[in-house]
Design an enzyme around this catalytic site. Structure first.
Site, PDB file in Angstrom:
ATOM      1  N   ASN A  82       0.821  -1.204   0.000  1.00  0.00           N
ATOM      2  CA  ASN A  82       0.000   0.000   0.000  1.00  0.00           C
ATOM      3  C   ASN A  82       0.864   1.266   0.000  1.00  0.00           C
ATOM      4  O   ASN A  82       2.077   1.204  -0.046  1.00  0.00           O
ATOM      5  CB  ASN A  82      -0.965  -0.033   1.192  1.00  0.00           C
ATOM      6  N   HIS A 112      23.069   1.842  12.436  1.00  0.00           N
ATOM      7  CA  HIS A 112      24.126   2.838  12.656  1.00  0.00           C
ATOM      8  C   HIS A 112      24.795   2.577  13.997  1.00  0.00           C
ATOM      9  O   HIS A 112      24.200   1.985  14.893  1.00  0.00           O
ATOM     10  CB  HIS A 112      23.538   4.250  12.634  1.00  0.00           C
ATOM     11  N   GLY A 139      -1.205  -1.258   8.942  1.00  0.00           N
ATOM     12  CA  GLY A 139      -0.691   0.075   8.663  1.00  0.00           C
ATOM     13  C   GLY A 139       0.353   0.527   9.664  1.00  0.00           C
ATOM     14  O   GLY A 139       0.285   0.209  10.850  1.00  0.00           O
ATOM     15  N   ALA A 157      -1.360  -3.110  13.404  1.00  0.00           N
ATOM     16  CA  ALA A 157      -1.035  -1.741  12.999  1.00  0.00           C
ATOM     17  C   ALA A 157      -0.222  -1.025  14.070  1.00  0.00           C
ATOM     18  O   ALA A 157      -0.473  -1.170  15.263  1.00  0.00           O
ATOM     19  CB  ALA A 157      -2.325  -0.974  12.716  1.00  0.00           C
ATOM     20  N   LYS A 177       5.084  -8.099  20.127  1.00  0.00           N
ATOM     21  CA  LYS A 177       5.110  -9.371  20.862  1.00  0.00           C
ATOM     22  C   LYS A 177       4.010 -10.278  20.341  1.00  0.00           C
ATOM     23  O   LYS A 177       2.940  -9.810  19.929  1.00  0.00           O
ATOM     24  CB  LYS A 177       4.901  -9.130  22.355  1.00  0.00           C
ATOM     25  N   ARG A 180      -1.122 -14.345  20.202  1.00  0.00           N
ATOM     26  CA  ARG A 180      -1.753 -15.662  20.177  1.00  0.00           C
ATOM     27  C   ARG A 180      -1.535 -16.328  18.820  1.00  0.00           C
ATOM     28  O   ARG A 180      -1.159 -15.679  17.852  1.00  0.00           O
ATOM     29  CB  ARG A 180      -3.247 -15.568  20.463  1.00  0.00           C
TER      30      ARG A 180
END
Length: 193
Positions: A82, A112, A139, A157, A177, A180
């Site tokens: 997208n 870096h 997103g 998102a 994390k 499930r």
């Protein structure tokens, strides 16, 4: 060993080396051409991708605008990317088949130096990123250097993915994390009973 070879090998390299200038210019030129091409000119857009990326599958047409550094990417078939996709691909970025990459997603491979002196001198290294088949990144997901996301996983998102995510899970958060396992949705029975 040249800085280019060091970058490819995942070793510390001098990122301010002028030899990188033409490669970055090529990436910026590609992005400019791609982003200025009409969305309806799918054939030309796909042709541009084929000339820039290491591999691009069937039915892949990222929505403009995109920003990609070097074209050091492989994208599988039927993957949707997208708007506002960013890829800092100093190391290889692999995106599998049938992936959904939401708007404003970023994938970074560059690391870096943490020390001010080395960072200001341009020392860095790059670690590859792999997003396996059938993944969905919601997103504004950010994937950091060295991460692998397992097949069929969904990243919620706004997540920042700092570590590997196993296959077939829902994961989200900052840092991301595992929440499930993902179970198959029940099949929609379309018969006239």
């Amino acid at each position: 060993m040249t800085d280019m070879e060091k970058m490819a090998a995942g070793e510390v390299y001098w990122g301010f080396n002028p030899d990188f200038g033409p490669l970055l210019d090529k990436g910026q030129d590609f992005c400019f051409q791609y982003n200025q091409t009409s969305p309806s000119d799918r054939e030309h857009k796909h042709h541009l991708l084929e000339g820039f990326l290491r591999k691009v599958g069937r039915n892949v047409l990222p929505n403009s605008p995109i920003n990609i550094d070097l074209g050091n990417m492989e994208i599988g078939d039927d993957t949707i990317i997208n708007f506002n996709f960013v890829a800092l691909d100093e190391a290889l970025i692999k995106i599998g088949n049938n992936c959904f990459i939401g708007p404003n997603c970023s994938i970074y491979t560059v690391v870096h130096s943490l020390t001010v002196e080395e960072r200001n001198q341009g020392y860095m290294y790059a670690k590859p990123v792999t997003i396996n088949n059938n993944c969905w990144l919601g997103g504004s997901v950010t994937v950091l250097p060295g991460v692998t996301i397992g097949e069929g996983s969904v990243i919620g998102a706004g997540s920042v993915v700092t570590k590997d995510i196993p296959a077939g899970v829902l994961a989200y958060g900052n840092p991301c994390k595992v929440i499930r396992q993902i179970k198959e949705m029940p099949k929609n029975d379309k018969s006239d009973k």
